[in-house]
Structures are given as C-alpha cells and as structure tokens.
Design a protein around this motif. Sequence first.
Motif, mmCIF file in Angstrom:
data_model
loop_
_atom_site.group_PDB
_atom_site.id
_atom_site.type_symbol
_atom_site.label_atom_id
_atom_site.label_comp_id
_atom_site.label_asym_id
_atom_site.label_seq_id
_atom_site.Cartn_x
_atom_site.Cartn_y
_atom_site.Cartn_z
ATOM 1 N N GLY A 34 0.840 -1.198 0.000
ATOM 2 C CA GLY A 34 0.000 0.000 0.000
ATOM 3 C C GLY A 34 0.873 1.245 0.000
ATOM 4 N N LEU A 35 0.783 2.057 -1.050
ATOM 5 C CA LEU A 35 1.584 3.280 -1.121
ATOM 6 C C LEU A 35 1.063 4.310 -0.129
ATOM 7 C CD1 LEU A 35 2.034 3.610 -5.009
ATOM 8 C CD2 LEU A 35 3.546 2.497 -3.347
ATOM 9 N N GLY A 36 1.993 5.080 0.426
ATOM 10 C CA GLY A 36 1.621 6.083 1.430
ATOM 11 C C GLY A 36 2.844 6.795 1.930
ATOM 12 N N ARG A 37 2.894 7.050 3.263
ATOM 13 C CA ARG A 37 4.006 7.803 3.813
ATOM 14 C C ARG A 37 5.325 7.046 3.683
ATOM 15 N NH1 ARG A 37 2.106 9.371 9.715
ATOM 16 N NH2 ARG A 37 1.161 7.296 9.502
ATOM 17 N N ALA A 38 5.313 5.729 3.876
ATOM 18 C CA ALA A 38 6.569 4.976 3.796
ATOM 19 C C ALA A 38 7.095 4.924 2.367
ATOM 20 C CB ALA A 38 6.351 3.547 4.325
ATOM 21 N N PHE A 39 6.197 4.644 1.418
ATOM 22 C CA PHE A 39 6.589 4.549 0.003
ATOM 23 C C PHE A 39 5.543 5.290 -0.831
ATOM 24 C CE2 PHE A 39 8.610 0.734 1.786
ATOM 25 C CZ PHE A 39 9.911 0.911 1.344
ATOM 26 N N PRO A 40 5.787 6.530 -1.172
ATOM 27 C CA PRO A 40 4.825 7.271 -2.011
ATOM 28 C C PRO A 40 4.810 6.761 -3.449
ATOM 29 C CG PRO A 40 6.790 8.584 -1.586
ATOM 30 C CD PRO A 40 6.912 7.363 -0.736
ATOM 31 N N ALA A 41 5.861 6.026 -3.858
ATOM 32 C CA ALA A 41 5.945 5.449 -5.210
ATOM 33 C C ALA A 41 6.527 4.047 -5.084
ATOM 34 C CB ALA A 41 6.828 6.315 -6.110
ATOM 35 N N PRO A 42 6.276 3.163 -6.094
ATOM 36 C CA PRO A 42 6.814 1.792 -6.027
ATOM 37 C C PRO A 42 8.328 1.807 -5.883
ATOM 38 C CG PRO A 42 5.235 1.997 -7.817
ATOM 39 C CD PRO A 42 5.480 3.386 -7.310
ATOM 40 N N PRO A 43 8.893 1.192 -4.847
ATOM 41 C CA PRO A 43 10.345 1.198 -4.647
ATOM 42 C C PRO A 43 11.043 0.319 -5.680
ATOM 43 C CG PRO A 43 9.274 -0.173 -2.990
ATOM 44 C CD PRO A 43 8.180 0.497 -3.755
ATOM 45 N N ASP A 44 12.045 0.892 -6.346
ATOM 46 C CA ASP A 44 12.735 0.183 -7.416
ATOM 47 C C ASP A 44 13.446 -1.071 -6.912
ATOM 48 O OD1 ASP A 44 11.916 1.865 -9.403
ATOM 49 O OD2 ASP A 44 13.705 3.148 -9.315
ATOM 50 N N VAL A 45 14.029 -1.017 -5.730
ATOM 51 C CA VAL A 45 14.766 -2.171 -5.211
ATOM 52 C C VAL A 45 13.830 -3.362 -5.038
ATOM 53 C CG1 VAL A 45 16.041 -3.078 -3.234
ATOM 54 C CG2 VAL A 45 16.529 -0.769 -4.085
ATOM 55 N N MET A 46 12.668 -3.139 -4.447
ATOM 56 C CA MET A 46 11.704 -4.232 -4.244
ATOM 57 C C MET A 46 11.152 -4.721 -5.582
ATOM 58 S SD MET A 46 9.642 -2.891 -0.848
ATOM 59 C CE MET A 46 8.700 -4.402 -0.682
ATOM 60 N N ARG A 47 10.897 -3.768 -6.490
ATOM 61 C CA ARG A 47 10.346 -4.155 -7.792
ATOM 62 C C ARG A 47 11.330 -5.027 -8.568
ATOM 63 N NH1 ARG A 47 11.118 -2.566 -12.580
ATOM 64 N NH2 ARG A 47 12.367 -0.764 -11.933
ATOM 65 N N ARG A 48 12.619 -4.611 -8.579
ATOM 66 C CA ARG A 48 13.623 -5.389 -9.326
ATOM 67 C C ARG A 48 13.829 -6.771 -8.689
ATOM 68 N NH1 ARG A 48 16.376 -0.345 -9.512
ATOM 69 N NH2 ARG A 48 17.732 -1.018 -7.789
ATOM 70 N N ALA A 49 13.849 -6.830 -7.352
ATOM 71 C CA ALA A 49 14.020 -8.114 -6.668
ATOM 72 C C ALA A 49 12.838 -9.043 -6.952
ATOM 73 C CB ALA A 49 14.172 -7.888 -5.161
ATOM 74 N N ALA A 50 11.633 -8.476 -6.945
ATOM 75 C CA ALA A 50 10.442 -9.295 -7.218
ATOM 76 C C ALA A 50 10.452 -9.814 -8.653
ATOM 77 C CB ALA A 50 9.181 -8.469 -6.952
ATOM 78 N N GLU A 51 10.921 -8.973 -9.581
ATOM 79 C CA GLU A 51 10.971 -9.397 -10.983
ATOM 80 C C GLU A 51 11.978 -10.536 -11.155
ATOM 81 O OE1 GLU A 51 9.315 -9.633 -14.354
ATOM 82 O OE2 GLU A 51 8.816 -7.774 -13.284
ATOM 83 N N ARG A 52 13.116 -10.417 -10.473
ATOM 84 C CA ARG A 52 14.120 -11.479 -10.558
ATOM 85 C C ARG A 52 13.592 -12.786 -9.964
ATOM 86 N NH1 ARG A 52 17.770 -7.279 -9.187
ATOM 87 N NH2 ARG A 52 17.632 -7.876 -6.972
ATOM 88 N N CYS A 53 12.847 -12.703 -8.897
ATOM 89 C CA CYS A 53 12.315 -13.904 -8.234
ATOM 90 C C CYS A 53 11.060 -14.449 -8.898
ATOM 91 C CB CYS A 53 12.006 -13.598 -6.760
ATOM 92 S SG CYS A 53 13.434 -13.226 -5.746
ATOM 93 N N GLY A 54 10.442 -13.664 -9.771
ATOM 94 C CA GLY A 54 9.181 -14.097 -10.372
ATOM 95 C C GLY A 54 8.027 -14.005 -9.394
ATOM 96 N N LEU A 55 8.145 -13.106 -8.408
ATOM 97 C CA LEU A 55 7.096 -12.929 -7.398
ATOM 98 C C LEU A 55 6.189 -11.780 -7.808
ATOM 99 C CD1 LEU A 55 5.987 -13.574 -4.486
ATOM 100 C CD2 LEU A 55 7.502 -11.720 -3.696
ATOM 101 N N PRO A 56 4.892 -12.026 -7.992
ATOM 102 C CA PRO A 56 3.986 -10.924 -8.321
ATOM 103 C C PRO A 56 4.026 -9.846 -7.233
ATOM 104 C CG PRO A 56 2.900 -13.013 -8.701
ATOM 105 C CD PRO A 56 4.170 -13.314 -7.970
ATOM 106 N N MET A 57 4.252 -8.599 -7.644
ATOM 107 C CA MET A 57 4.244 -7.466 -6.723
ATOM 108 C C MET A 57 3.218 -6.469 -7.211
ATOM 109 S SD MET A 57 7.351 -4.944 -5.522
ATOM 110 C CE MET A 57 7.014 -3.487 -4.532
ATOM 111 N N VAL A 58 2.309 -6.099 -6.299
ATOM 112 C CA VAL A 58 1.205 -5.203 -6.636
ATOM 113 C C VAL A 58 1.274 -4.004 -5.697
ATOM 114 C CG1 VAL A 58 -1.295 -4.982 -6.869
ATOM 115 C CG2 VAL A 58 -0.184 -7.192 -7.316
ATOM 116 N N VAL A 59 1.083 -2.821 -6.241
ATOM 117 C CA VAL A 59 0.992 -1.630 -5.391
ATOM 118 C C VAL A 59 -0.422 -1.077 -5.479
ATOM 119 C CG1 VAL A 59 3.445 -1.067 -5.609
ATOM 120 C CG2 VAL A 59 1.802 -0.091 -7.236
ATOM 121 N N LEU A 60 -0.889 -0.508 -4.368
ATOM 122 C CA LEU A 60 -2.211 0.123 -4.304
ATOM 123 C C LEU A 60 -2.006 1.623 -4.262
ATOM 124 C CD1 LEU A 60 -3.910 -2.202 -1.646
ATOM 125 C CD2 LEU A 60 -4.105 -2.325 -4.142
#
Length: 527
Positions: A100-126
């Motif tokens: 859930g985007l908000g105060r901690a992450f106002p935009a999708p964090p690139d580090v988490m997105r790249r790691a999820a893509e490498r692992c093949g783990l679906p990552m969804v942001v609200l």
Amino acid sequence: MVTTSGPLEPSQPSEPALSVRQVLTLERVLAGEPEVVAGAGQLDRPVRWVHVAEAPDVGVMLSGGEMVLTTGVLLAGDEDKQAEYIRSLHRAEAAAVVLGLGRAFPAPPDVMRRAAERCGLPMVVLHRPFPFAELTEEVQCRLVRRKFAAVSLSESVRTALTGLITAGAPLQRLLDEIASHSACPVVVTNLAHRVLATAGERSAVDDVLRDWERIARQAGGNEGDGWIRAELGGRGERWGQITLCGYRGDTATGRLLADRAAEALVLHRMLGGTSAYTWEEQSAQSLLTDLVSGVVPARQLLPRARAAGLPVNRRAFVPLVVRHGDAARLERVLRLLGLSGIVAELADGATAVLLSLARDQDAAVLAANFAGRVRTESGEARTIVAAADARTAWDDVPAGLREAQHVADAVADSSAALDLPAVVRLKDVHLRGLIRLLRDDPQVQSFAERELDGLLCAADEDMLSVLRTYLATGRNKSRTAQLHHVSRPALYRRLEAIQTRLGVDLDDFEQAASVHIALLAHDAQQS
C-alpha cells in the motif's frame, strides 16, 4: 498438465484457491487502484490465504501460497532490508506481495520491484488508501465458501461413483458420470498413452483425440487451460492415468475431481467390474464393434483409432475375422510377426482383427503368414481366417470388416468338409456365401423346409450329416464313407434311405443341386 497424488493414498481434498489475478479483480481491491509492477507472468498463482504483516522477517511465518499485505513502514530507508524482504517471501513460496503506497513509500520502490521481478514474485501496489481488513475478510470468506463447495462436490462425486460400482456398472458408465460433473472430455489411457476409454460430448472428445499423441506426450501444460490428470495404480505400481481435458473450473476443484475419479477407477478395476475383459480389450472391442455395425460413421471413429495406437496415416487396412481363435492368442501372433493391428471379440465366437500395413507391403502375403501362424498357435484344424481385400481408404474399412465376417460365417459350419485356403475370401465361399445372405428371406426358408421335409420331420441328424458331407464332397461316395467311418455298402443303404425320404434321385444333377441349396439354407438359418 497437473499431476495429482496417487489415488490409493489417504489424502484430504485439495484446498480450492483464488488466483492472484482473481483477487485483483475483486470490487474492494479495484477501489484501491491496484497496479502490477513485477511478476506479471505469475498472476495465475493460487492464493491460499491472505496475511497482513509488517515484520521484515515475515517469511518465517508463512507456509506457502499466502498473499502478503504490507505498507512497508519498517522497510523504508533500508534498501538491503527491502531486497531481503522480497527474497524471504520468495523462499517461503508466497503467492504475491501487495504494497500500500503512502508515507513509507509514495511510489513503487525500485529495489523491491527489481528483486520481485528477478524472483518471479507478483508485486502489486495500491495507489489509493485501502483498509487491508476489508480485503482479508473478502478473500477469506470466498476461500471458505469455495472449500465448503469443493468438499460437498467431492462427497457427491464419491457417493455417485461408489453407488455405480456397487451396482456393477461398466467402466463407461463411471466415466459418463465423471464427465457430467467435470463438464469436459475425460480420457483414460495406459502408460503408453494409448486411449482406453473416453467420455464427454462426442464432438469435444473427437477434437481432443485428433491431436492426442502430441497432447499426451508433452512434458507439461498450463494449469489455466484445465488439463488435469491423476495417476491410476496402487501398491507402488502405476498402470494408467485419467485426464480432464480443458476443465473450466478452478484448478484445485479439478484436481479434487480427478482424484475422486481415479479412486473410483482403481476400485472398479480391482473388483473387475462386470466384464471379463481388460480395459484395453474393451477399448478395442468398442472400436471394432462400432466399425462393423456402421452405426457411427467411420470418419468419426478415426480419432479413436489413432488414439488407440493404430497407425492410420498412409496405410493399407486388412480386415480379418477369425473363428475358433481367442483374442489373446491373436494379439500374441501380431506381436510375434511385428504387425500393427487391433483385436477384439465379436458376437457368436468370432474375433475381428484389423491389420494396419505400410502401403508398399504385400497385404496378401502378410495375411497368409498371420493365418498360418494362428493355426499353428491354436493347434486346431477348424480355425478359420476370413479376410477382405486390403482397403487404402479408412471409410472403406467397415464394409471390409462386414465382408470378412460374412465369409467367416458362411464357412463356419462346414469347414471340416471343405478344402479351404489359409485365408478364406469372398470368392472362396461361392454359393454358400449367397445363401448365407438370403437365409432370412421367407421364400428361401419355405424352399428349404419343403425340400428337406422328409428328414426334418424325422429329426434325423445322422441322415442330415451324411447328406451334408455327400453333397459337400461333390457326391464322392468313397470320401463320404471315409469321413463317416462306415463301409461303402453301409453308406449306400443310408443314401437309399435319404433318397426315399426326400423323394429325389441324388444321381440327377438338378435334383441334387436343389437339395444341396436347401441344405445350405437350412444350415445358414440354424446358425
């Protein structure tokens, strides 16, 4: 394809699950404006549960299949923790992560997105604030309802199939019941991928069988396509599998249906059903019976023949019917000679064989070799091998099988008295074949009764037997006496008695021919 666990092992029904894709289409989730930022190719993963967690080491709390919801408040500002968070979810086999985007992450964090893509783990942001409790409640309620429905379906299927087995229903009846519950074609095969039985809508089954060899031998399949199979076997030994072809429900329910079906089929096979034949024999019998009867057009049976392992492309087909030769022995002869074909027992003690030969092979020679080996294996001189000429068109096979059956029937009752070739064909049965075709004509029946009245009234089978042999040998008295183990004077007396009772002179060709035709008609009617 999905391979389920062995049907004889105690197991709980598979838990029905929603896929990540299905969760993202829920109305409450759409209100949060979800966006898939990684792992878009893995959205068909099943979601077994929804878990809200902010702890960086959440992976140790999971057992697999969870959709993890987080705001990432404990991960902000630490890229190493962010990457490790994703890796821990991957190791725990989580279904997806929703941030859930908000105060901690106002935009999708690139580090988490790249790691999820490498692992093949679906990552969804609200993108909009969203109460996680609503999503958890919605998904958990849907999963519970699905599980209850699946358990209810499981028991319903098991009860129906057990009732059929208890009533002694044949295999086909069980498969029809399974197909009615799965609403898709059902195929049972042996370990060589040969089709033993099918059920479902005929046109849909034919579509599946048309390309069965490729489908059956592919290493795997897409769960979303509904190709679900369960192994058949027990006590550590596999002997086949059942496949739901294109099941449209969720995969977990499809697995459950396949498991219940496999359990029933294994039990049916263990109990022997109501048939003395194996499933392989029943499959061949069904195919050849349908071909002989002509009820189903030959073209519609071609996919079944191909799926049963019969070579059909650019082949010549030799239809044979064997009298006094059991199916197991004939199959053994096929293997010994290296011939391709299917064998099945028909009615009245006849066994049909359909040979499939390369078009450059000599069909007549191979049929003669087969017939000779059959006689040697059976050890019976009365074994009859009847054949029709080779057919190069599949549509002509039914007529060929019927012709071979007619030839076999025409000589069955008198083969001992005739000098037959190794393979009997239509040209070899002459008048006998014509009479066989006309045996049900009322006028022919009346003619036979009238001509033989003197012997039929006395019900003298011995006299009829002597007459039958005498006429079949071309009125050869010496040969007739020899075959009946009587002296010639004794035979003369019997022939005199026969002529007296019938009121004919058997030395007169026309009268003898008339009696001979009547006797052939009588024998054909009796058989």
